[in-house]
Design a protein around this motif. Structure first.
Motif, PDB file in Angstrom:
ATOM      1  N   GLU A   1       0.842  -1.191   0.000  1.00  0.00           N
ATOM      2  CA  GLU A   1       0.000   0.000   0.000  1.00  0.00           C
ATOM      3  C   GLU A   1       0.880   1.244   0.000  1.00  0.00           C
ATOM      4  OE1 GLU A   1      -3.697   2.067   2.495  1.00  0.00           O
ATOM      5  OE2 GLU A   1      -2.665   0.349   3.351  1.00  0.00           O
ATOM      6  N   THR A   2       0.529   2.183  -0.844  1.00  0.00           N
ATOM      7  CA  THR A   2       1.216   3.468  -0.897  1.00  0.00           C
ATOM      8  C   THR A   2       0.307   4.520  -0.282  1.00  0.00           C
ATOM      9  OG1 THR A   2       2.491   2.838  -2.835  1.00  0.00           O
ATOM     10  CG2 THR A   2       2.224   5.196  -2.455  1.00  0.00           C
ATOM     11  N   PHE A   3       0.921   5.449   0.420  1.00  0.00           N
ATOM     12  CA  PHE A   3       0.195   6.542   1.065  1.00  0.00           C
ATOM     13  C   PHE A   3       0.714   7.863   0.523  1.00  0.00           C
ATOM     14  CE2 PHE A   3       0.452   3.044   4.048  1.00  0.00           C
ATOM     15  CZ  PHE A   3      -0.833   2.930   4.538  1.00  0.00           C
ATOM     16  N   GLY A   4      -0.187   8.731   0.124  1.00  0.00           N
ATOM     17  CA  GLY A   4       0.197  10.098  -0.180  1.00  0.00           C
ATOM     18  C   GLY A   4       0.377  10.836   1.126  1.00  0.00           C
ATOM     19  N   TYR A   5       1.274  11.822   1.138  1.00  0.00           N
ATOM     20  CA  TYR A   5       1.537  12.576   2.362  1.00  0.00           C
ATOM     21  C   TYR A   5       1.696  14.060   2.047  1.00  0.00           C
ATOM     22  CZ  TYR A   5       3.755  14.486   6.486  1.00  0.00           C
ATOM     23  OH  TYR A   5       4.034  15.268   7.566  1.00  0.00           O
ATOM     24  N   THR A   6       1.016  14.882   2.824  1.00  0.00           N
ATOM     25  CA  THR A   6       1.179  16.328   2.782  1.00  0.00           C
ATOM     26  C   THR A   6       1.016  16.847   4.208  1.00  0.00           C
ATOM     27  OG1 THR A   6       0.208  16.444   0.563  1.00  0.00           O
ATOM     28  CG2 THR A   6       0.308  18.497   1.798  1.00  0.00           C
ATOM     29  N   GLN A   7       1.931  17.685   4.652  1.00  0.00           N
ATOM     30  CA  GLN A   7       1.799  18.270   5.984  1.00  0.00           C
ATOM     31  C   GLN A   7       0.496  19.044   6.068  1.00  0.00           C
ATOM     32  OE1 GLN A   7       5.157  20.642   7.121  1.00  0.00           O
ATOM     33  NE2 GLN A   7       6.606  18.994   6.728  1.00  0.00           N
ATOM     34  N   ARG A   8      -0.173  18.913   7.187  1.00  0.00           N
ATOM     35  CA  ARG A   8      -1.474  19.557   7.357  1.00  0.00           C
ATOM     36  C   ARG A   8      -1.423  21.062   7.091  1.00  0.00           C
ATOM     37  NH1 ARG A   8      -5.649  17.848  11.897  1.00  0.00           N
ATOM     38  NH2 ARG A   8      -7.459  18.815  10.984  1.00  0.00           N
ATOM     39  N   GLY A   9      -0.364  21.721   7.499  1.00  0.00           N
ATOM     40  CA  GLY A   9      -0.252  23.164   7.307  1.00  0.00           C
ATOM     41  C   GLY A   9      -0.229  23.585   5.852  1.00  0.00           C
ATOM     42  N   ALA A  10       0.084  22.660   4.948  1.00  0.00           N
ATOM     43  CA  ALA A  10       0.129  22.966   3.514  1.00  0.00           C
ATOM     44  C   ALA A  10      -1.198  22.667   2.816  1.00  0.00           C
ATOM     45  CB  ALA A  10       1.246  22.166   2.842  1.00  0.00           C
ATOM     46  N   LEU A  11      -2.172  22.159   3.566  1.00  0.00           N
ATOM     47  CA  LEU A  11      -3.463  21.797   2.977  1.00  0.00           C
ATOM     48  C   LEU A  11      -4.456  22.951   3.066  1.00  0.00           C
ATOM     49  CD1 LEU A  11      -3.786  18.217   4.518  1.00  0.00           C
ATOM     50  CD2 LEU A  11      -3.291  18.780   2.127  1.00  0.00           C
ATOM     51  N   PRO A  12      -5.362  23.035   2.108  1.00  0.00           N
ATOM     52  CA  PRO A  12      -6.406  24.065   2.211  1.00  0.00           C
ATOM     53  C   PRO A  12      -7.364  23.730   3.350  1.00  0.00           C
ATOM     54  CG  PRO A  12      -6.844  22.605   0.354  1.00  0.00           C
ATOM     55  CD  PRO A  12      -5.504  22.211   0.906  1.00  0.00           C
ATOM     56  N   GLU A  13      -7.978  24.738   3.899  1.00  0.00           N
ATOM     57  CA  GLU A  13      -8.965  24.508   4.953  1.00  0.00           C
ATOM     58  C   GLU A  13     -10.284  24.103   4.322  1.00  0.00           C
ATOM     59  OE1 GLU A  13      -9.389  27.201   8.182  1.00  0.00           O
ATOM     60  OE2 GLU A  13      -7.283  27.777   8.130  1.00  0.00           O
ATOM     61  N   VAL A  14     -10.804  22.977   4.783  1.00  0.00           N
ATOM     62  CA  VAL A  14     -12.104  22.493   4.322  1.00  0.00           C
ATOM     63  C   VAL A  14     -12.902  22.054   5.542  1.00  0.00           C
ATOM     64  CG1 VAL A  14     -11.268  21.772   2.043  1.00  0.00           C
ATOM     65  CG2 VAL A  14     -11.236  20.143   3.908  1.00  0.00           C
ATOM     66  N   ALA A  15     -14.168  21.747   5.341  1.00  0.00           N
ATOM     67  CA  ALA A  15     -15.063  21.400   6.441  1.00  0.00           C
ATOM     68  C   ALA A  15     -14.596  20.131   7.151  1.00  0.00           C
ATOM     69  CB  ALA A  15     -16.477  21.221   5.925  1.00  0.00           C
ATOM     70  N   TYR A  16     -14.624  20.179   8.457  1.00  0.00           N
ATOM     71  CA  TYR A  16     -14.263  19.058   9.330  1.00  0.00           C
ATOM     72  C   TYR A  16     -15.529  18.366   9.801  1.00  0.00           C
ATOM     73  CZ  TYR A  16     -12.826  16.831  13.772  1.00  0.00           C
ATOM     74  OH  TYR A  16     -12.621  15.947  14.799  1.00  0.00           O
ATOM     75  N   ASN A  17     -15.582  17.034   9.686  1.00  0.00           N
ATOM     76  CA  ASN A  17     -16.710  16.251  10.180  1.00  0.00           C
ATOM     77  C   ASN A  17     -16.350  15.779  11.585  1.00  0.00           C
ATOM     78  OD1 ASN A  17     -18.463  14.102  10.858  1.00  0.00           O
ATOM     79  ND2 ASN A  17     -18.838  13.650   8.704  1.00  0.00           N
ATOM     80  N   GLU A  18     -16.861  16.480  12.591  1.00  0.00           N
ATOM     81  CA  GLU A  18     -16.504  16.176  13.978  1.00  0.00           C
ATOM     82  C   GLU A  18     -16.989  14.791  14.397  1.00  0.00           C
ATOM     83  OE1 GLU A  18     -16.559  18.092  18.426  1.00  0.00           O
ATOM     84  OE2 GLU A  18     -17.357  19.250  16.766  1.00  0.00           O
ATOM     85  N   GLU A  19     -18.168  14.390  13.958  1.00  0.00           N
ATOM     86  CA  GLU A  19     -18.710  13.085  14.336  1.00  0.00           C
ATOM     87  C   GLU A  19     -17.793  11.952  13.871  1.00  0.00           C
ATOM     88  OE1 GLU A  19     -22.502  10.273  13.232  1.00  0.00           O
ATOM     89  OE2 GLU A  19     -22.805  12.427  13.223  1.00  0.00           O
ATOM     90  N   LYS A  20     -17.270  12.057  12.670  1.00  0.00           N
ATOM     91  CA  LYS A  20     -16.396  11.013  12.114  1.00  0.00           C
ATOM     92  C   LYS A  20     -14.913  11.340  12.294  1.00  0.00           C
ATOM     93  CE  LYS A  20     -19.729   9.361   8.751  1.00  0.00           C
ATOM     94  NZ  LYS A  20     -19.971   9.011   7.364  1.00  0.00           N
TER      95      LYS A  20
END
Length: 148
Positions: free
Chosen positions: A80-99
């Protein structure tokens, strides 16, 4: 993010007070023989999902982050390969708190790491990761969810 042999998980137990319970669970259970499903180890603070999932291409994989949980992802039947990007470099999008998940579709990861069966990838809340990139139609994996 940590990429290592599953045999070395015991070297990381000081990172989180629940990691020793993951080591104990792995000693007592053969993940390859477990049926798909959710197995609680310490209630909602620690559990493992055993799943048979569809292999994706890097373009199909979706970057995700979690605020409350650490993922210990273990491929069982295929590489299995995983893509990786530091969170600080990601755009802000809606967070699903329940999940406890934020999904960032249509964005290529900055880098990629590959795990063979017998290896693990540990993703912390600061780690954006795109799982399930595999060269097979479907494969089995384990995802330990550990309260951060």
């Amino acid at each position: 993010m940590i990429i290592d042999s599953l045999d070395n998980l015991k070297k990381y137990v000081a990172i989180n007070p629940l990691f020793p319970k993951v080591v104990e669970f792995l000693k007592a259970n053969d993940l390859n023989k477990m049926e798909d499903g959710k197995y609680e180890i310490a209630g909602k603070d620690l559990y493992v999902n055993i799943t048979t999932t569809k292999g994706k291409t890097p373009d199909e994989a979706v970057i995700e982050t979690h605020n409350k949980m650490i993922d210990i992802q273990i491929p069982l039947t295929a590489t299995e390969t995983f893509g990786y990007t530091q969170r600080g470099a990601l755009p802000e999008v809606a967070y699903n708190e329940e999940k406890d998940i934020t999904k960032i579709p249509n964005l290529a990861a900055e880098s990629y790491v590959t795990c063979q069966p017998g290896m693990m990838a540990i993703f912390f809340p600061q780690d954006g990761h795109a799982p399930c990139i595999a060269g097979v139609p479907e494969f089995k994996k384990a995802i330990f969810k550990v309260k951060a």
